[in-house]
Motif scaffolding. Structure first.
Motif, PDB file in Angstrom:
ATOM      1  N   THR A 130       0.842  -1.203   0.000  1.00  0.00           N
ATOM      2  CA  THR A 130       0.000   0.000   0.000  1.00  0.00           C
ATOM      3  C   THR A 130       0.871   1.245   0.000  1.00  0.00           C
ATOM      4  OG1 THR A 130      -1.681  -1.168   1.226  1.00  0.00           O
ATOM      5  CG2 THR A 130      -1.812   1.218   1.282  1.00  0.00           C
ATOM      6  N   ASN A 131       1.928   1.199   0.805  1.00  0.00           N
ATOM      7  CA  ASN A 131       2.835   2.347   0.896  1.00  0.00           C
ATOM      8  C   ASN A 131       3.440   2.662  -0.475  1.00  0.00           C
ATOM      9  OD1 ASN A 131       4.878   4.160   1.518  1.00  0.00           O
ATOM     10  ND2 ASN A 131       5.167   3.295   3.556  1.00  0.00           N
ATOM     11  N   VAL A 132       3.911   1.605  -1.162  1.00  0.00           N
ATOM     12  CA  VAL A 132       4.519   1.806  -2.487  1.00  0.00           C
ATOM     13  C   VAL A 132       3.467   2.374  -3.449  1.00  0.00           C
ATOM     14  CG1 VAL A 132       5.550   0.648  -4.473  1.00  0.00           C
ATOM     15  CG2 VAL A 132       6.183  -0.045  -2.185  1.00  0.00           C
ATOM     16  N   GLU A 133       2.274   1.784  -3.429  1.00  0.00           N
ATOM     17  CA  GLU A 133       1.210   2.210  -4.341  1.00  0.00           C
ATOM     18  C   GLU A 133       0.877   3.687  -4.106  1.00  0.00           C
ATOM     19  OE1 GLU A 133      -2.621   1.267  -3.232  1.00  0.00           O
ATOM     20  OE2 GLU A 133      -3.475   1.450  -5.230  1.00  0.00           O
ATOM     21  N   GLU A 134       0.704   4.073  -2.826  1.00  0.00           N
ATOM     22  CA  GLU A 134       0.332   5.461  -2.534  1.00  0.00           C
ATOM     23  C   GLU A 134       1.464   6.424  -2.870  1.00  0.00           C
ATOM     24  OE1 GLU A 134      -1.077   5.615   1.451  1.00  0.00           O
ATOM     25  OE2 GLU A 134      -2.999   4.724   0.922  1.00  0.00           O
ATOM     26  N   SER A 135       2.703   6.006  -2.610  1.00  0.00           N
ATOM     27  CA  SER A 135       3.830   6.901  -2.900  1.00  0.00           C
ATOM     28  C   SER A 135       3.948   7.142  -4.402  1.00  0.00           C
ATOM     29  CB  SER A 135       5.144   6.306  -2.396  1.00  0.00           C
ATOM     30  OG  SER A 135       5.064   6.066  -1.041  1.00  0.00           O
ATOM     31  N   VAL A 136       3.739   6.067  -5.191  1.00  0.00           N
ATOM     32  CA  VAL A 136       3.847   6.225  -6.647  1.00  0.00           C
ATOM     33  C   VAL A 136       2.705   7.103  -7.153  1.00  0.00           C
ATOM     34  CG1 VAL A 136       3.733   4.979  -8.835  1.00  0.00           C
ATOM     35  CG2 VAL A 136       5.116   4.090  -6.979  1.00  0.00           C
ATOM     36  N   GLN A 137       1.493   6.845  -6.632  1.00  0.00           N
ATOM     37  CA  GLN A 137       0.361   7.662  -7.069  1.00  0.00           C
ATOM     38  C   GLN A 137       0.514   9.116  -6.648  1.00  0.00           C
ATOM     39  OE1 GLN A 137      -3.389   6.069  -5.876  1.00  0.00           O
ATOM     40  NE2 GLN A 137      -3.508   4.694  -7.629  1.00  0.00           N
ATOM     41  N   GLY A 138       1.069   9.309  -5.445  1.00  0.00           N
ATOM     42  CA  GLY A 138       1.166  10.673  -4.920  1.00  0.00           C
ATOM     43  C   GLY A 138       2.555  11.261  -5.104  1.00  0.00           C
ATOM     44  N   ILE A 139       3.286  10.770  -6.116  1.00  0.00           N
ATOM     45  CA  ILE A 139       4.686  11.196  -6.266  1.00  0.00           C
ATOM     46  C   ILE A 139       4.808  12.707  -6.444  1.00  0.00           C
ATOM     47  CG2 ILE A 139       4.835  10.773  -8.792  1.00  0.00           C
ATOM     48  CD1 ILE A 139       7.570   9.874  -6.322  1.00  0.00           C
ATOM     49  N   ARG A 140       3.814  13.302  -7.143  1.00  0.00           N
ATOM     50  CA  ARG A 140       3.881  14.756  -7.370  1.00  0.00           C
ATOM     51  C   ARG A 140       3.792  15.508  -6.051  1.00  0.00           C
ATOM     52  NH1 ARG A 140       0.753  13.251 -11.644  1.00  0.00           N
ATOM     53  NH2 ARG A 140       1.659  13.588 -13.691  1.00  0.00           N
ATOM     54  N   VAL A 141       2.845  15.075  -5.202  1.00  0.00           N
ATOM     55  CA  VAL A 141       2.663  15.749  -3.916  1.00  0.00           C
ATOM     56  C   VAL A 141       3.922  15.587  -3.070  1.00  0.00           C
ATOM     57  CG1 VAL A 141       1.262  15.810  -1.811  1.00  0.00           C
ATOM     58  CG2 VAL A 141       0.194  15.303  -4.018  1.00  0.00           C
ATOM     59  N   LEU A 142       4.460  14.370  -3.042  1.00  0.00           N
ATOM     60  CA  LEU A 142       5.651  14.128  -2.228  1.00  0.00           C
ATOM     61  C   LEU A 142       6.804  15.017  -2.673  1.00  0.00           C
ATOM     62  CD1 LEU A 142       5.687  10.221  -1.844  1.00  0.00           C
ATOM     63  CD2 LEU A 142       5.042  11.920  -0.149  1.00  0.00           C
ATOM     64  N   LYS A 143       6.968  15.112  -3.999  1.00  0.00           N
ATOM     65  CA  LYS A 143       8.080  15.919  -4.520  1.00  0.00           C
ATOM     66  C   LYS A 143       7.822  17.402  -4.273  1.00  0.00           C
ATOM     67  CE  LYS A 143       9.811  12.955  -8.238  1.00  0.00           C
ATOM     68  NZ  LYS A 143      11.206  12.859  -7.905  1.00  0.00           N
ATOM     69  N   ALA A 144       6.576  17.829  -4.588  1.00  0.00           N
ATOM     70  CA  ALA A 144       6.260  19.258  -4.486  1.00  0.00           C
ATOM     71  C   ALA A 144       6.411  19.758  -3.057  1.00  0.00           C
ATOM     72  CB  ALA A 144       4.843  19.508  -4.988  1.00  0.00           C
ATOM     73  N   PHE A 145       6.050  18.920  -2.066  1.00  0.00           N
ATOM     74  CA  PHE A 145       6.138  19.360  -0.673  1.00  0.00           C
ATOM     75  C   PHE A 145       7.453  18.939  -0.025  1.00  0.00           C
ATOM     76  CE2 PHE A 145       1.695  19.822  -1.540  1.00  0.00           C
ATOM     77  CZ  PHE A 145       1.325  20.943  -0.811  1.00  0.00           C
ATOM     78  N   GLY A 146       8.340  18.403  -0.836  1.00  0.00           N
ATOM     79  CA  GLY A 146       9.653  18.010  -0.311  1.00  0.00           C
ATOM     80  C   GLY A 146       9.551  16.946   0.763  1.00  0.00           C
ATOM     81  N   ARG A 147       8.579  16.020   0.620  1.00  0.00           N
ATOM     82  CA  ARG A 147       8.355  15.019   1.664  1.00  0.00           C
ATOM     83  C   ARG A 147       9.047  13.692   1.346  1.00  0.00           C
ATOM     84  NH1 ARG A 147       6.719  17.272   6.093  1.00  0.00           N
ATOM     85  NH2 ARG A 147       5.707  15.350   6.779  1.00  0.00           N
ATOM     86  N   GLY A 148       9.908  13.694   0.323  1.00  0.00           N
ATOM     87  CA  GLY A 148      10.555  12.455  -0.093  1.00  0.00           C
ATOM     88  C   GLY A 148      11.292  11.776   1.055  1.00  0.00           C
ATOM     89  N   GLU A 149      12.009  12.586   1.845  1.00  0.00           N
ATOM     90  CA  GLU A 149      12.813  12.022   2.929  1.00  0.00           C
ATOM     91  C   GLU A 149      11.906  11.349   3.975  1.00  0.00           C
ATOM     92  OE1 GLU A 149      16.210  10.839   4.062  1.00  0.00           O
ATOM     93  OE2 GLU A 149      16.055  12.142   2.293  1.00  0.00           O
ATOM     94  N   ASP A 150      10.772  12.060   4.301  1.00  0.00           N
ATOM     95  CA  ASP A 150       9.835  11.496   5.302  1.00  0.00           C
ATOM     96  C   ASP A 150       9.228  10.196   4.782  1.00  0.00           C
ATOM     97  OD1 ASP A 150      10.305  13.672   6.847  1.00  0.00           O
ATOM     98  OD2 ASP A 150       8.619  14.812   6.028  1.00  0.00           O
TER      99      ASP A 150
END
Ligand SMILES: Nc1ncnc2c1ncn2[C@@H]1O[C@H](COP(=O)(O)OP(=O)(O)OP(=O)(O)O)[C@@H](O)[C@H]1O
Length: 657
Positions: A213-233
């Motif tokens: 689930t984590n992988v699926e959500e991260s891939v789907q939400g990759i734009r949000v993660l990148k845009a908010f700089g949340r990659g490290e978290d």
């Protein structure tokens, strides 16, 4: 989004044999092959056990007593033949079992998919995608491996041990009985250790689902993660989840190691004791050398399945955990079912179109919470567009979901042309009610397939078109082309013509990326192509400009003149395009009428409109803002150009000097 392991386990936990017996539902058709596989495996094992008996005859017979070379040749040929037969039987086992196990796995996987399509939206809201993927892939593979190998080898190993111990007793009863006592101790110890492994096996499967689930959500939400700089978290979250799974796997490995240790140390120790005792018996003429040799070779054959029992037990507990997770979904009761004897689909109640009526509708998701819809009475005028307006959380989407029967009322009823939707089959209801949602979902296929998705079903309901062997409607290619073109035009999706392969362009997750507005237009085109009698729109044009929305609404009226439409409005422009407006306030309808009437006499309506305007400023304001941004951008570009000119002049001067 919270990650959940999916459906809860049933209140009364099943025992491992009871769980595994449920497999018969899918294995029954291939049972003859599995039985044949089991028989061939058993025969192969018996061949292995027969070899030591030949050895005894060789030692006690031709080799030691008569010294006959012919006897020795025969004995050698017999051992060779037994070996070859054993190899052939092992090959047969694999052929029989592999086709049976993959067939059962296929049927289970298809049934799970069917079940997922059937279960209500509420189930999907609370179950994460990764957990379902894990159930349909990893869990079912574990079950297949058990059917193909674990189960058969468990039966064969047990039979081999029983027959082997009997032969050991026949060869040397004193040593055989000693081995039997040891075997009983082994079984008791192993079954004591199995509990810790079983619990860890279930935990590991749930954790693997969370990880998926984590992988699926991260891939789907990759734009949000990148845009908010949340990659490290996100990385840290993933790391800790993966670490948790690693630790559970270590617990499993520890438990398995303990089981394997018992199943290795005990039989080996028994052999050591047997050697001493056997030598003593031979010296005192209570046992022949041939019988002692046969005992030890038989013991060596029996020790193999005994040591394997540890792995087989672990495999069984893994498969049980996987099957439990599968059954948790398969056994889940579906509150949305078809009636035993569905009513016939009614004709439109009026010449203007279908009527939709909600009578004293209550929807309550949980007894501890207040109803989301509370006594809603509503009639949608046939062939007209009704806008549903309300603050966020007032229950608009919930009300909309009742019409295509994505959700059932807690009490009260929803009538389509005078018939309760619960008296119709869900397929019939959905063939005349088409929805389009704000969150437009496109599949990884062509524009054409995405748009024409619901067209065949509604054509079947209209029953004027041809039907295929299953009774489902088949549109001719020309009819499909016409529907596609009309729907794309009405939804203002003219951008499709500019795509590289036009309507054959592959879009969706694996295809071309489209803008939010473009996706919404295709989603609306899909609802239009279905030519529904009732159109349910949950703000499907929120991402397009007002001019496009107006053009789409006009085209809809022209193309679907008799369609009764209910649209959730999130901005004033949508409300203005409707014939009739209904105000939803805290799950109750507190006003209905035209936009002007409500504006004049309904304070909450005015309040909602003001809130909408603040959230979605009129297009002129947006245009002003865009112009301001343009001007600032131009100023920046001008300044940059001036600086570049200055630099160039200074460099020229430098060179001249
Ligand atoms: N499956 C569900 N289980 C429990 N509560 C739910 C479920 N679906 C919706 N709700 C709750 O019902 C209430 C109404 O939700 P709904 O989505 O219908 O509101 P809405 O008016 O469409 O809101 P919005 O304008 O923000 O989309 C909310 O409080 C929501 O949390």
């Amino acid at each position: 989004m919270p990650v959940s392991p999916g459906p809860k386990r049933p209140a009364a936990p099943r025992s491992t044999p009871a769980t595994m017996l449920r497999l018969l539902d899918w294995v029954r058709p291939v049972l003859p092959r599995i039985v044949m596989g089991g028989i061939t495996a058993l025969l192969a094992s018996l061949m292995a056990l027969a070899i030591p008996q030949v050895l005894r005859v060789v030692i006690e017979g031709p080799l030691l007593s008569s010294g006959s070379v012919t006897g020795l040749v025969w004995a050698t040929a017999l051992v060779l033949a037994l070996g070859l037969i054993e190899a052939f039987l092992v090959w047969c086992r694999r052929v029989f079992i592999a086709t049976a196990a993959t067939g059962a796995e296929h049927d289970m996987r298809v049934e799970l998919y069917h079940r997922l399509l059937d279960l209500p939206i509420a189930f999907h809201n609370r179950t994460s995608g990764g957990q379902l993927i894990q159930r349909s892939m990893g869990d079912l593979s574990a079950v297949r491996r058990w059917v193909a190998f674990g189960f058969v080898m468990m039966v064969v190993s047990s039979a081999t041990i029983v027959v082997g111990v009997v032969l050991m007793i026949v060869n040397a009863w004193q040593l055989g009985l000693l081995y039997l006592v040891g075997a009983i101790v082994m079984v008791v110890l192993t079954f004591r250790l199995r509990r810790s492994y079983g619990a860890a096996a279930r935990r590991a499967r749930d954790q693997a689902g969370d990880l998926a689930t984590n992988v699926e959500e991260s891939v789907q939400g990759i734009r949000v993660l990148k845009a908010f700089g949340r990659g490290e978290d996100a990385h840290e979250d993933f790391f800790s989840q993966a670490d948790e799974l690693r630790r559970t796997e270590l617990v499993k490995a520890g438990a398995q190691a303990r089981i394997t240790a018992v199943l290795t140390i005990l039989p080996e120790s028994l052999l050591a004791v047997s050697l001493g005792l056997g030598a003593y018996l031979v010296v005192h003429d209570q046992l022949t050398i041939g019988a002692l040799s046969a005992f030890f070779v038989t013991a060596a054959v029996v020790n193999r399945p005994v040591e394997m029992l540890g792995n087989l037990l672990a495999m069984t507990l893994d498969a049980r955990a996987a099957l439990d997770r599968y059954l948790d979904v398969i056994d889940l009761p579906n509150p949305l079912t078809d009636p035993a004897d569905p009513a016939r689909l009614p004709a439109p109640a009026t010449p203007e179109g279908s009527t939709v009526e909600l009578r004293d509708v209550v929807v309550q998701f949980s007894p501890d919470e207040a109803p989301v819809l509370d006594g809603v009475d509503l009639v949608l005028p046939p062939g007209r567009t009704t806008a549903l307006v309300g603050l966020t959380g007032s229950g608009k989407s919930t009300l909309l979901a009742l019409l295509p029967r994505l959700l059932d009322t807690t009490s009260g009823s929803v009538l389509l042309d005078g018939v309760d939707v619960r008296d119709l089959s869900r397929r019939d209801v959905r063939s005349i009610v088409a929805p389009a949602f704000e969150d437009s979902v496109l599949f990884s296929t062509s524009v054409r397939d995405n748009v024409l998705m619901g067209a065949a079903a509604t054509a079947r309901a209209e029953s004027t078109e041809g039907t295929d062997a299953d009774g489902a409607a088949v549109l001719t290619p020309q009819e499909e082309d016409t529907r596609l073109a009309e729907a794309l035009e009405a939804a203002q999706a003219d951008f499709v013509a500019d795509l590289e392969d036009g309507t054959d362009t592959i879009i969706g997750e694996e295809g071309l990326s489209l803008s939010g507005g473009q996706r919404q237009r295709l989603s609306l085109a899909r609802a239009i192509a279905a030519r529904p009698r009732v159109l349910v729109l949950d703000d499907p044009l929120s991402a397009v400009d007002v001019a496009t929305e107006t053009a789409a609404t006009d085209a809809l009226r022209r193309l679907l003149p008799g369609t009764t439409t209910l649209v959730v409005a999130h901005r004033p422009s949508t409300v203005a395009l409707a014939d009739h407006v209904v105000v939803l306030e805290g799950g109750r309808i507190t006003g209905a009428g035209t936009h002007t009437e409500l504006l004049a006499g309904h304070p909450h309506y005015r309040y909602v409109l003001t809130a909408m305007e603040q959230e979605h400023p009129a297009d002129e304001d947006v245009a002003d803002a865009e112009q301001a941004v343009d001007e600032v951008e131009h100023e920046i570009i001008d300044e940059a150009e001036q600086e570049a000119e200055l630099d160039a002049r200074l460099q020229d001067e430098e060179v001249a000097r």
